[in-house]
Write an enzyme that holds these catalytic residues in place. Structure first.
Site, short mmCIF file in Angstrom:
data_model
loop_
_atom_site.label_atom_id
_atom_site.label_comp_id
_atom_site.label_asym_id
_atom_site.label_seq_id
_atom_site.Cartn_x
_atom_site.Cartn_y
_atom_site.Cartn_z
N THR A 185 -5.92 0.26 13.60
CA THR A 185 -7.15 -0.53 13.71
C THR A 185 -6.99 -1.54 14.85
O THR A 185 -5.96 -2.20 14.95
CB THR A 185 -7.40 -1.29 12.38
N HIS A 187 -7.59 10.37 5.73
CA HIS A 187 -6.70 9.28 5.33
C HIS A 187 -6.59 9.29 3.80
O HIS A 187 -7.42 8.71 3.11
CB HIS A 187 -7.26 7.96 5.84
N ARG A 189 3.01 0.36 16.65
CA ARG A 189 3.12 -0.86 17.46
C ARG A 189 3.65 -0.62 18.88
O ARG A 189 3.11 -1.22 19.82
CB ARG A 189 3.98 -1.89 16.72
N TYR A 210 -6.33 3.95 -0.44
CA TYR A 210 -7.76 4.12 -0.19
C TYR A 210 -8.31 5.22 -1.11
O TYR A 210 -7.59 5.74 -1.97
CB TYR A 210 -8.02 4.37 1.30
N ASN A 217 -2.12 5.09 1.30
CA ASN A 217 -2.22 3.63 1.32
C ASN A 217 -3.28 3.02 0.40
O ASN A 217 -3.86 1.97 0.71
CB ASN A 217 -2.47 3.13 2.75
N ASN A 222 -1.83 -1.70 -1.27
CA ASN A 222 -3.18 -1.92 -1.81
C ASN A 222 -3.24 -1.79 -3.33
O ASN A 222 -4.16 -1.18 -3.89
CB ASN A 222 -4.20 -0.98 -1.14
C1 PHB Z 1 -3.88 1.62 6.39
O1 PHB Z 1 -3.79 2.80 6.68
O2 PHB Z 1 -3.24 1.15 5.47
C2 PHB Z 1 -4.79 0.75 7.13
C3 PHB Z 1 -5.72 1.32 7.97
C4 PHB Z 1 -6.60 0.52 8.67
C5 PHB Z 1 -6.57 -0.85 8.49
C6 PHB Z 1 -5.64 -1.41 7.66
C7 PHB Z 1 -4.77 -0.62 6.96
O3 PHB Z 1 -7.44 -1.60 9.17
#
Ligand code: PHB
Length: 380
Positions: free
Chosen positions: A27, A182, A336, A187, A185, A243
């Protein structure tokens, strides 16, 4: 046989990638109003196109999938035109790009939802220990706790599969080489797969493996219809607690069942969070002594899934090279290091020094600063 190096080509579905260095999804919050990708984003990605594969920042499948401000979308024609700029620029530089598509589910906040709606949850259980980037009660942009979600209906889930279908059609129109779902994490896809969280009593819930993976596999099947199996990847984070995901006693079983199903379908790749993060907002406490996926686990994933395997998580060139030499992984994703080093592949290949980007510019609205102003390495 000579050892494979990070700089050797790699097969992905029917595509040939120039090397095994993947730019990880990140992001960067530089989208234009309306969650529309723009020319500056095209330049950013184009500068980094010497990666064997670029995976974009997470892209919202619909307005109600937004967990962070300024993440781009792929649900209207303006956004598709914006993404066309990005894919053209990457292709012009000889690169390949997959769109990472997500629905954040309960990892959202009412202030980000259309009409202040409540976030969509697999159940109405809140992610009590985790934050999203949104407006607080004074309207200030900051990290705030994810709101309490509502459990979406069975019908809404079926409708959502079609929303993903539109996103896949749009990804094709926009010129992407493929899509990454995705499913990591904490989601929405992972929320469905977790046995502790998913207490639904319809065909998408409960203890049965088939039910818990049904939503994700329905979306995978739709993606295959629209783009072909080799152009599909999945991001997965087995044993992850990010999360506020509860510890799942059936996590491993779910993962291998999924690998088996993905293998049957000939899916292009799985992308695993190899590193298990110990603390902080990345709440991945771990039962393993070493902070990475266990060797017997990754070995078995290689046996079950025959497509390409990508690992990510704080890799250096040396660690990445050692990982490739295990034979359990095909490509390594770097996050990074790609921020400050658009020419990361050349720098690693030639052992040139790396620039460390200033973290305070990662998620700003300051446009070019800390985004497209990093030069390639100059030999003096
Ligand atoms: C993640 O993959 O955990 C993730 C993706 C986008 C974000 C923050 C975390 O903005």
């Amino acid at each position: 046989m000579e050892n494979i190096t990070l700089f050797d080509p790699c097969e992905l579905g029917s595509k040939q990638l120039n090397n095994r260095v993947v730019m990880a999804p990140m992001t960067r919050t530089r989208t234009s109003p309306g969650d529309v990708p723009n020319a500056m984003m095209a330049q950013y990605y184009g500068q980094r196109a010497s990666a064997g594969l670029i995976i974009t920042e997470a892209i919202d499948v619909a307005p109600h999938s937004k967990g962070y401000l300024w993440t781009p979308g792929i649900y209207n024609s303006e956004q598709v035109s914006g993404w066309q700029l990005v894919t053209e620029e990457i292709h012009r530089h000889g690169g390949k790009v997959f769109a990472q598509i997500w629905h954040v589910g309960r990892m959202a906040h009412t202030s980000l939802m259309p009409d202040g709606e409540v976030p969509w949850g697999v159940t109405d259980e809140q992610a009590v220990g985790s934050d999203v980037f949104a407006h607080n009660s004074e309207g200030k942009l900051t990290f705030v706790r994810a709101s309490k979600p509502r459990q979406i209906s069975t019908e809404e889930i079926s409708d959502l599969v079609n929303v993903f279908r539109t996103a896949f059609k749009n990804a094709r129109k926009a010129g992407f080489d493929g899509v990454e779902l995705h499913a990591a994490n904490g989601y929405l896809f992972e929320q469905f797969m977790n046995t502790v969280l998913n207490t639904r009593d319809d065909q998408y819930g409960g203890q049965s493996l088939e039910n818990r993976t049904r939503f994700l596999l329905e979306v995978v099947d739709v993606a295959i219809e629209e783009l072909g199996a080799g152009s599909i990847g999945l991001r997965l984070s087995p044993f992850g607690h990010y999360n506020s995901m509860p510890d799942d006693p059936h996590g491993e079983e779910t993962f291998f069942y999924l690998c088996h199903e993905l293998q049957k379908r000939g899916v292009g790749y799985i992308h695993l969070l190899y590193e298990l993060l110990p603390s902080g907002n990345m709440e991945q406490v771990t039962e393993f002594k070493e902070l990475h996926l266990p060797d017997d686990f990754v070995k078995k994933s290689r046996e079950v899934f025959k497509g390409a395997i990508i690992w990510c998580g704080s890799f250096t060139k040396e660690k990445a090279q050692a990982a490739l030499e295990t034979g359990w992984v095909d490509m390594i994703a770097f996050g990074r290091p790609f921020v400050g080093n658009p020419d990361l592949v050349a720098r690693m290949k030639n052992n040139w020094p790396l620039t460390v980007a200033d973290r305070s510019t990662y998620y700003t609205r300051n446009g070019e600063i800390g985004y497209i102003d990093f030069p390639n390495y100059q030999i003096s």
